[in-house]
Scaffold this motif. Structure first.
Motif, short mmCIF file in Angstrom:
data_model
loop_
_atom_site.label_atom_id
_atom_site.label_comp_id
_atom_site.label_asym_id
_atom_site.label_seq_id
_atom_site.Cartn_x
_atom_site.Cartn_y
_atom_site.Cartn_z
N ASP A 33 0.09 -0.28 -0.42
CA ASP A 33 0.04 0.33 0.05
C ASP A 33 0.53 1.48 -0.45
O ASP A 33 0.37 2.64 0.74
N THR A 34 2.10 1.32 -0.67
CA THR A 34 3.20 2.28 -0.59
C THR A 34 2.80 2.46 -1.67
O THR A 34 2.97 1.96 -2.61
N ASP A 35 2.56 3.86 -1.83
CA ASP A 35 2.94 4.46 -3.12
C ASP A 35 4.29 4.23 -4.34
O ASP A 35 5.36 4.83 -3.49
N THR A 71 -0.38 1.78 -6.06
CA THR A 71 -0.06 0.85 -5.14
C THR A 71 0.11 -0.03 -5.79
O THR A 71 -0.13 -0.34 -6.65
N ARG A 73 -0.33 -2.81 -4.60
CA ARG A 73 -1.54 -3.58 -4.31
C ARG A 73 -2.63 -3.47 -5.40
O ARG A 73 -3.27 -4.58 -5.90
N ALA A 74 -2.94 -2.16 -5.77
CA ALA A 74 -3.65 -1.83 -6.82
C ALA A 74 -2.59 -2.26 -7.93
O ALA A 74 -4.13 -2.64 -9.15
#
Length: 89
Positions: A33-35, A71, A73-74
């Motif tokens: 979840d880190t940009d 991120t 995840r995305a």
């Protein structure tokens, strides 16, 4: 055709192969979840990453894939969406 899956392991491998890792960045840690920008990956590195994903998985990504999915995840979820479209009837 069997369904492929794109994982965080695939993404970190491709990131490392294409752009390496910034100093102090542990891609093996909790980065889901880190940009990407916080991970040290800016537009040129992400462009290279997108090209590598396209070639390896035989898909064509939208131009705004990284702006819409900022991120890991995305992005992993989005890539898996592209892969599912390949095998949809």
């Amino acid at each position: 055709m069997s369904e492929q899956e794109f994982t965080i392991t695939d993404l970190t491998r491709i990131l490392l192969e294409g752009a390496g890792a910034g100093e102090g960045i542990d891609l093996g840690g909790d980065i889901l979840d880190t940009d990407f920008e916080e991970l040290g990956y800016e537009s040129l590195a992400l462009l290279e990453t997108g090209g590598r994903i396209e070639r390896e998985y035989g898909i064509s990504l939208d131009d705004d894939i990284f702006t819409d999915h900022r991120t890991p995840r995305a992005l992993v979820a989005a890539i898996n969406g592209y892969l599912k479209e390949l095998v949809a009837p």
